[in-house]
Design a protein around this motif. Sequence first.
Motif, PDB file in Angstrom:
ATOM      1  N   CYS A  58      -2.493  -7.636  -2.640  1.00  0.00           N
ATOM      2  CA  CYS A  58      -1.234  -7.951  -1.959  1.00  0.00           C
ATOM      3  C   CYS A  58      -0.091  -8.112  -2.967  1.00  0.00           C
ATOM      4  O   CYS A  58       1.017  -7.648  -2.724  1.00  0.00           O
ATOM      5  CB  CYS A  58      -1.420  -9.234  -1.155  1.00  0.00           C
ATOM      6  N   TRP A  59      -0.363  -8.751  -4.098  1.00  0.00           N
ATOM      7  CA  TRP A  59       0.679  -8.962  -5.100  1.00  0.00           C
ATOM      8  C   TRP A  59       1.149  -7.633  -5.676  1.00  0.00           C
ATOM      9  O   TRP A  59       2.331  -7.430  -5.901  1.00  0.00           O
ATOM     10  CB  TRP A  59       0.192  -9.895  -6.194  1.00  0.00           C
ATOM     11  N   GLN A  62       3.474  -5.996  -3.223  1.00  0.00           N
ATOM     12  CA  GLN A  62       4.788  -6.629  -3.248  1.00  0.00           C
ATOM     13  C   GLN A  62       5.588  -6.206  -4.477  1.00  0.00           C
ATOM     14  O   GLN A  62       6.788  -5.923  -4.371  1.00  0.00           O
ATOM     15  CB  GLN A  62       4.648  -8.151  -3.202  1.00  0.00           C
ATOM     16  N   ARG A  63       4.941  -6.156  -5.640  1.00  0.00           N
ATOM     17  CA  ARG A  63       5.647  -5.740  -6.862  1.00  0.00           C
ATOM     18  C   ARG A  63       6.187  -4.322  -6.720  1.00  0.00           C
ATOM     19  O   ARG A  63       7.332  -4.043  -7.078  1.00  0.00           O
ATOM     20  CB  ARG A  63       4.725  -5.810  -8.085  1.00  0.00           C
ATOM     21  N   MET A  66       9.037  -4.120  -4.018  1.00  0.00           N
ATOM     22  CA  MET A  66      10.266  -4.730  -4.545  1.00  0.00           C
ATOM     23  C   MET A  66      10.936  -3.801  -5.554  1.00  0.00           C
ATOM     24  O   MET A  66      12.162  -3.645  -5.545  1.00  0.00           O
ATOM     25  CB  MET A  66       9.963  -6.086  -5.167  1.00  0.00           C
ATOM     26  N   SER A 102       3.448   0.507   1.837  1.00  0.00           N
ATOM     27  CA  SER A 102       3.071  -0.694   2.583  1.00  0.00           C
ATOM     28  C   SER A 102       2.345  -0.393   3.897  1.00  0.00           C
ATOM     29  O   SER A 102       1.882  -1.314   4.565  1.00  0.00           O
ATOM     30  CB  SER A 102       4.312  -1.541   2.863  1.00  0.00           C
ATOM     31  N   SER A 105      -1.078  -1.996   4.886  1.00  0.00           N
ATOM     32  CA  SER A 105      -1.091  -3.443   5.093  1.00  0.00           C
ATOM     33  C   SER A 105      -0.548  -3.867   6.446  1.00  0.00           C
ATOM     34  O   SER A 105      -0.627  -5.043   6.805  1.00  0.00           O
ATOM     35  CB  SER A 105      -0.274  -4.133   3.992  1.00  0.00           C
ATOM     36  N   PHE A 115       9.001  -6.748   7.222  1.00  0.00           N
ATOM     37  CA  PHE A 115       8.603  -7.044   5.843  1.00  0.00           C
ATOM     38  C   PHE A 115       9.536  -6.356   4.852  1.00  0.00           C
ATOM     39  O   PHE A 115      10.060  -6.983   3.926  1.00  0.00           O
ATOM     40  CB  PHE A 115       7.155  -6.596   5.605  1.00  0.00           C
ATOM     41  N   VAL A 119      12.220  -8.028   2.196  1.00  0.00           N
ATOM     42  CA  VAL A 119      12.241  -7.739   0.760  1.00  0.00           C
ATOM     43  C   VAL A 119      13.667  -7.420   0.322  1.00  0.00           C
ATOM     44  O   VAL A 119      14.135  -7.906  -0.720  1.00  0.00           O
ATOM     45  CB  VAL A 119      11.276  -6.583   0.406  1.00  0.00           C
ATOM     46  N   THR A 122      15.723 -10.647   0.126  1.00  0.00           N
ATOM     47  CA  THR A 122      15.338 -11.426  -1.053  1.00  0.00           C
ATOM     48  C   THR A 122      15.875 -10.796  -2.325  1.00  0.00           C
ATOM     49  O   THR A 122      16.429 -11.489  -3.186  1.00  0.00           O
ATOM     50  CB  THR A 122      13.798 -11.547  -1.129  1.00  0.00           C
TER      51      THR A 122
END
Length: 162
Positions: A58-59, A62-63, A66, A102, A105, A115, A119, A122
């Motif tokens: 998951c990390w 996300q990396r 992003m 993505s 997921s 989602f 992102v 953020t």
Amino acid sequence: MDDDETLTAYHEAGHVVVGYLLGARIDEVRLGSMIEDCLPNRFGDCMINWGRINDRCCWQLQREVMTILAGPVAEMIYIAERLHPAHHGPWKSDWQQAAERSAESFSDPEKQTRFLEAVIVTLHEKMSGESFWAAVAAISDELLAHESLEHEQIAETVSYWL
């Protein structure tokens, strides 16, 4: 000066700074494509190396997402206008790439879109910070001056500001 080259420099700088801060090695970034016979609307390339990864983590997802969406967000900040990457021509490929990355997921497309949009929100908040934006602007300036940057130049410039 909002010409294509300047916008591209900020776009690529967004990918560079976010990827670098999330632990990637940015091997090279350049204005113009590193791929022969690329699409005519591809003005820049960023070679990101995550090293050994578990792409189901998951990390890691996300990396990567992003970093992909940081290019459009950097342009949004530069032009002071929030446009949706899925609907703004130059950023559609970034949105599509983030969506493809993505997709596994999210079984629900609406959740996936929420989602990706979260992102973007953020990233916009973080990248608008003074030091963060200074790093993006510095990478952009270096790209405009030299047309390409390699890892050492990128690391030196980003670490100066952040």
